[in-house]
Design a protein around this motif. Structure first.
Motif, PDB file in Angstrom:
ATOM      1  N   THR A  36       0.739  -1.001  -0.193  1.00  0.00           N
ATOM      2  CA  THR A  36      -0.226  -0.059  -0.168  1.00  0.00           C
ATOM      3  C   THR A  36       0.756   1.030   0.125  1.00  0.00           C
ATOM      4  O   THR A  36       2.193   1.289   0.313  1.00  0.00           O
ATOM      5  CB  THR A  36      -0.929   0.415   1.108  1.00  0.00           C
ATOM      6  OG1 THR A  36      -2.029   0.966   0.527  1.00  0.00           O
ATOM      7  CG2 THR A  36      -0.226   0.348   2.167  1.00  0.00           C
ATOM      8  N   ARG A  44      -7.780   7.570  -0.053  1.00  0.00           N
ATOM      9  CA  ARG A  44      -9.158   6.568  -0.516  1.00  0.00           C
ATOM     10  C   ARG A  44      -9.833   6.511   0.490  1.00  0.00           C
ATOM     11  O   ARG A  44     -11.399   6.636   0.819  1.00  0.00           O
ATOM     12  CB  ARG A  44      -9.502   4.870  -0.594  1.00  0.00           C
ATOM     13  CG  ARG A  44      -8.208   4.590  -2.088  1.00  0.00           C
ATOM     14  CD  ARG A  44      -9.827   5.529  -3.254  1.00  0.00           C
ATOM     15  NE  ARG A  44      -8.572   4.592  -5.156  1.00  0.00           N
ATOM     16  CZ  ARG A  44      -9.191   3.759  -5.413  1.00  0.00           C
ATOM     17  NH1 ARG A  44     -10.153   2.624  -5.318  1.00  0.00           N
ATOM     18  NH2 ARG A  44      -8.591   4.022  -6.044  1.00  0.00           N
ATOM     19  N   ARG A 159      -4.347  -5.755   3.067  1.00  0.00           N
ATOM     20  CA  ARG A 159      -4.111  -4.837   3.384  1.00  0.00           C
ATOM     21  C   ARG A 159      -5.565  -3.907   3.149  1.00  0.00           C
ATOM     22  O   ARG A 159      -5.486  -2.853   3.451  1.00  0.00           O
ATOM     23  CB  ARG A 159      -3.553  -4.188   1.753  1.00  0.00           C
ATOM     24  CG  ARG A 159      -3.957  -4.595   0.296  1.00  0.00           C
ATOM     25  CD  ARG A 159      -2.822  -4.378  -0.856  1.00  0.00           C
ATOM     26  NE  ARG A 159      -3.867  -4.510  -1.952  1.00  0.00           N
ATOM     27  CZ  ARG A 159      -3.676  -3.791  -2.972  1.00  0.00           C
ATOM     28  NH1 ARG A 159      -2.392  -3.336  -2.826  1.00  0.00           N
ATOM     29  NH2 ARG A 159      -3.858  -4.215  -4.160  1.00  0.00           N
ATOM     30  N   ASN A 233     -16.381  -2.278  -1.054  1.00  0.00           N
ATOM     31  CA  ASN A 233     -16.610  -0.998  -1.930  1.00  0.00           C
ATOM     32  C   ASN A 233     -17.933  -1.184  -1.794  1.00  0.00           C
ATOM     33  O   ASN A 233     -18.540  -0.731  -2.090  1.00  0.00           O
ATOM     34  CB  ASN A 233     -16.416  -2.038  -3.287  1.00  0.00           C
ATOM     35  CG  ASN A 233     -16.532  -0.511  -4.755  1.00  0.00           C
ATOM     36  OD1 ASN A 233     -17.507  -0.950  -4.271  1.00  0.00           O
ATOM     37  ND2 ASN A 233     -15.467  -0.011  -4.424  1.00  0.00           N
ATOM     38  N   HIS A 267     -19.915   8.584  12.934  1.00  0.00           N
ATOM     39  CA  HIS A 267     -18.941   7.656  13.037  1.00  0.00           C
ATOM     40  C   HIS A 267     -17.529   7.646  12.397  1.00  0.00           C
ATOM     41  O   HIS A 267     -18.229   7.718  10.529  1.00  0.00           O
ATOM     42  CB  HIS A 267     -19.743   6.284  12.285  1.00  0.00           C
ATOM     43  CG  HIS A 267     -18.491   4.910  11.963  1.00  0.00           C
ATOM     44  ND1 HIS A 267     -17.803   4.735  13.197  1.00  0.00           N
ATOM     45  CD2 HIS A 267     -18.414   4.114  11.698  1.00  0.00           C
ATOM     46  CE1 HIS A 267     -16.852   3.975  12.810  1.00  0.00           C
ATOM     47  NE2 HIS A 267     -17.635   3.531  10.977  1.00  0.00           N
ATOM     48  N   ASN A 270     -14.807   6.403   6.831  1.00  0.00           N
ATOM     49  CA  ASN A 270     -13.605   7.058   5.365  1.00  0.00           C
ATOM     50  C   ASN A 270     -14.329   8.230   5.566  1.00  0.00           C
ATOM     51  O   ASN A 270     -15.705   8.435   5.303  1.00  0.00           O
ATOM     52  CB  ASN A 270     -14.331   6.181   4.475  1.00  0.00           C
ATOM     53  CG  ASN A 270     -14.329   6.154   3.380  1.00  0.00           C
ATOM     54  OD1 ASN A 270     -13.314   7.343   2.827  1.00  0.00           O
ATOM     55  ND2 ASN A 270     -13.455   5.018   2.121  1.00  0.00           N
ATOM     56  N   ASN A 297     -10.332   3.933  12.149  1.00  0.00           N
ATOM     57  CA  ASN A 297     -12.061   3.546  12.575  1.00  0.00           C
ATOM     58  C   ASN A 297     -11.531   2.952  13.376  1.00  0.00           C
ATOM     59  O   ASN A 297     -10.884   1.737  14.081  1.00  0.00           O
ATOM     60  CB  ASN A 297     -12.203   2.705  11.315  1.00  0.00           C
ATOM     61  CG  ASN A 297     -14.217   2.466  11.609  1.00  0.00           C
ATOM     62  OD1 ASN A 297     -14.591   1.957  12.704  1.00  0.00           O
ATOM     63  ND2 ASN A 297     -14.236   1.780  10.585  1.00  0.00           N
TER      64      ASN A 297
HETATM   65  O1  UT7 Z   1     -17.319   0.990   9.870  1.00  0.00           O
HETATM   66  C1  UT7 Z   1     -18.357  -0.222   9.445  1.00  0.00           C
HETATM   67  C2  UT7 Z   1     -18.111   0.343   7.960  1.00  0.00           C
HETATM   68  N1  UT7 Z   1     -16.951   0.332   7.063  1.00  0.00           N
HETATM   69  C3  UT7 Z   1     -16.720   1.266   6.176  1.00  0.00           C
HETATM   70  O2  UT7 Z   1     -17.885   1.447   5.986  1.00  0.00           O
HETATM   71  C4  UT7 Z   1     -16.006   1.070   4.788  1.00  0.00           C
HETATM   72  C5  UT7 Z   1     -16.193   1.267   3.776  1.00  0.00           C
HETATM   73  N2  UT7 Z   1     -15.661   0.594   3.017  1.00  0.00           N
HETATM   74  C6  UT7 Z   1     -14.697   1.771   2.075  1.00  0.00           C
HETATM   75  O3  UT7 Z   1     -14.079   2.805   3.155  1.00  0.00           O
HETATM   76  C7  UT7 Z   1     -14.247   1.221   1.385  1.00  0.00           C
HETATM   77  O4  UT7 Z   1     -14.563   0.765   0.401  1.00  0.00           O
HETATM   78  C8  UT7 Z   1     -12.265   1.076   1.439  1.00  0.00           C
HETATM   79  C9  UT7 Z   1     -11.248   1.982   1.833  1.00  0.00           C
HETATM   80  C10 UT7 Z   1     -12.055  -0.567   2.560  1.00  0.00           C
HETATM   81  C11 UT7 Z   1     -11.424   0.515   0.313  1.00  0.00           C
HETATM   82  O5  UT7 Z   1     -12.022   2.040  -0.728  1.00  0.00           O
HETATM   83  P1  UT7 Z   1     -12.224   1.564  -2.842  1.00  0.00           P
HETATM   84  O6  UT7 Z   1     -12.627   3.271  -3.009  1.00  0.00           O
HETATM   85  O7  UT7 Z   1     -14.254   1.432  -2.191  1.00  0.00           O
HETATM   86  O8  UT7 Z   1     -11.989   0.576  -3.206  1.00  0.00           O
HETATM   87  P2  UT7 Z   1     -12.200  -1.068  -3.596  1.00  0.00           P
HETATM   88  O9  UT7 Z   1     -12.152  -2.494  -2.629  1.00  0.00           O
HETATM   89  O10 UT7 Z   1     -12.945  -0.696  -4.669  1.00  0.00           O
HETATM   90  O11 UT7 Z   1     -10.592  -1.442  -4.312  1.00  0.00           O
HETATM   91  C12 UT7 Z   1     -10.412  -0.959  -5.508  1.00  0.00           C
HETATM   92  C13 UT7 Z   1      -7.846  -1.386  -5.738  1.00  0.00           C
HETATM   93  C14 UT7 Z   1      -8.532  -2.504  -5.661  1.00  0.00           C
HETATM   94  O12 UT7 Z   1      -7.985  -2.770  -6.913  1.00  0.00           O
HETATM   95  P3  UT7 Z   1      -8.157  -3.536  -7.966  1.00  0.00           P
HETATM   96  O13 UT7 Z   1      -9.006  -5.095  -7.933  1.00  0.00           O
HETATM   97  O14 UT7 Z   1      -8.594  -2.227  -8.119  1.00  0.00           O
HETATM   98  O15 UT7 Z   1      -6.817  -3.913  -8.740  1.00  0.00           O
HETATM   99  C15 UT7 Z   1      -7.929  -3.368  -4.484  1.00  0.00           C
HETATM  100  O16 UT7 Z   1      -7.349  -4.394  -3.897  1.00  0.00           O
HETATM  101  O17 UT7 Z   1      -7.369  -0.981  -3.857  1.00  0.00           O
HETATM  102  C16 UT7 Z   1      -7.062  -2.775  -4.408  1.00  0.00           C
HETATM  103  N3  UT7 Z   1      -6.797  -1.928  -2.307  1.00  0.00           N
HETATM  104  C17 UT7 Z   1      -5.535  -1.055  -2.352  1.00  0.00           C
HETATM  105  N4  UT7 Z   1      -4.411  -0.726  -3.112  1.00  0.00           N
HETATM  106  C18 UT7 Z   1      -3.299   0.211  -2.072  1.00  0.00           C
HETATM  107  C19 UT7 Z   1      -7.180  -2.115  -1.234  1.00  0.00           C
HETATM  108  N5  UT7 Z   1      -6.713  -1.844  -0.725  1.00  0.00           N
HETATM  109  C20 UT7 Z   1      -5.785  -1.050  -0.782  1.00  0.00           C
HETATM  110  C21 UT7 Z   1      -4.701  -0.997  -0.102  1.00  0.00           C
HETATM  111  N6  UT7 Z   1      -3.438  -0.202  -0.757  1.00  0.00           N
HETATM  112  N7  UT7 Z   1      -4.444  -0.615   1.100  1.00  0.00           N
END
Ligand code: UT7
Length: 343
Positions: A36, A44, A159, A233, A267, A270, A297
């Motif tokens: 990461t 993000r 990650r 997501n 809360h 994000n 969080n």
């Molecule tokens: O408190 C309880 C409630 N929880 C939440 O509300 C969390 C809600 N979700 C989120 O905050 C976001 O969905 C995340 C921060 C977890 C992820 O952000 P996103 O913009 O939804 O990313 P994504 O899951 O769509 O992933 C996009 C890309 C993926 O790679 P590919 O498949 O596009 O190649 C992930 O593998 O980002 C990748 N990725 C990372 N890259 C670098 C996921 N985690 C990481 C990381 N560093 N830590």
């Protein structure tokens, strides 16, 4: 000390406290552990750092520190309390409750103490539950705490999740009093268990009941660890929708308009979720409390930590309207509304 139920009883926040463990982990440190970058995490999620418990530091330790700070702030002692309620996803033991451990650490005796579990919505659920009990006349003064050691249930090689969470505790002293136009108003709570697999941590307890041959199989996971699993997501999309709905619902329940809200205390999962909710409320960004950059969080501790952050800035004025909201695994979500009671 119990009080008689009165339709005029209103619950007020008399004291606010917080505690964050000393150790701070910045994004760069995570980038040396998993694939990461600081840039990815900031853009993000809005997170820049998180506090982590020391080895041997328990959820009860964090909770007791925050609770004592809230008591000091209220000018009260544990002997003045009639109950202690602790919201946590990371209890130190299966039993006894972490609340009972905190009661003992504070030197309290006899009054009821119990944990509640609604993950990141635990404090919002707790406020609604305790307020109802206080209005029914069961208690006059209650310590309500949200405390978490999320770092103990995170998979530090994943990650997708390890960058998101932090540890800490926040607490309030609640007091039933006269209706002076301030205090807690109506809350709204929801849960939809059909979403449970999108965000969960499986239980480490794997023991089996005795078989017919009377042999007991205890297949406890040696490490005892159950890590958070999340389809981020999908959680994100539902969170934005449900939080948009619940803020409208809590405003309608209390007969208030968007323009009446002085502070949003959300809360902190994000920054993009926070911004979406503020936008739905037409609320300027400076009227929304943001601690996610510093705390990440912290689950059930997140809302009381954000409330403490706002409180210690000295910007809260008596009579101001606050909207608290949270979204959590389950999914469980909800919102509280209150008029600030202190000068
Ligand atoms: O408190 C309880 C409630 N929880 C939440 O509300 C969390 C809600 N979700 C989120 O905050 C976001 O969905 C995340 C921060 C977890 C992820 O952000 P996103 O913009 O939804 O990313 P994504 O899951 O769509 O992933 C996009 C890309 C993926 O790679 P590919 O498949 O596009 O190649 C992930 O593998 O980002 C990748 N990725 C990372 N890259 C670098 C996921 N985690 C990481 C990381 N560093 N830590």
């Amino acid at each position: 000390m119990n009080t008689l139920p009165s339709t005029e009883t209103v619950v007020h926040i008399r004291g606010v406290g917080a505690y964050l463990p000393e150790r701070i982990m910045h994004n760069d440190e995570l980038a040396s552990m998993v694939d990461t970058t600081d840039e990815w995490i900031r853009s993000r999620t809005g997170i820049e750092q998180r506090h982590l418990v020391a080895v041997g530091q328990l959820t009860a330790d964090l909770a007791a520190q925050a609770a004592q700070a809230a008591l000091d702030d209220a000018g009260l002692t544990v002997a003045d309390m009639d109950a202690l309620v602790l919201a946590t996803t990371t209890p130190d033991m299966i039993f006894p409750s972490t609340a009972s451990m905190v009661q003992a650490r504070l030197g309290g005796k006899e009054f009821p103490a119990w944990d509640i579990q609604a993950v990141c919505s635990g404090f919002v659920y707790g406020l609604a539950q305790v307020e109802g009990m206080m209005r029914a006349g069961m208690f006059r003064r209650v310590l309500l705490i949200g405390a978490e050691s999320m770092s103990r249930i995170v998979d530090w090689s994943d990650r997708n999740t390890c960058v998101l969470f932090g540890d800490g505790a926040g607490a309030v002293v609640l007091e039933a009093g006269e209706n002076d136009g301030c205090g807690l108003m109506r809350s709204v709570l929801h849960c939809d268990g059909s979403y449970r697999e999108l965000l969960m941590a499986e239980h480490a307890m794997r023991g089996q009941p005795p078989h017919t041959d009377r042999q007991t199989v205890m297949d406890m996971d040696a490490a005892g660890v159950s890590a958070i699993q999340m389809r981020g997501n999908e959680v994100f999309r539902v969170a934005v929708t449900k939080l948009g709905e619940v803020v409208n619902e809590v405003m309608a329940a209390n007969g208030v308009q968007k323009s009446d809200i002085d502070w949003l205390v959300p809360h902190q999962a994000n920054i993009r979720i926070l911004q979406a909710t503020a936008k739905k409320l037409n609320l300027p960004q400076e009227r929304m409390v943001v601690t996610v950059a510093r705390h990440a969080n912290t689950s059930a501790a997140s809302v009381p930590l954000a409330l403490h952050d706002l409180y210690q800035r000295g910007e809260l004025k008596r009579g101001q309207l606050l909207l608290l909201e949270a979204f959590a695994g389950g999914f469980a979500w909800g919102a509280n509304m209150l008029r600030w009671s202190r000068d």
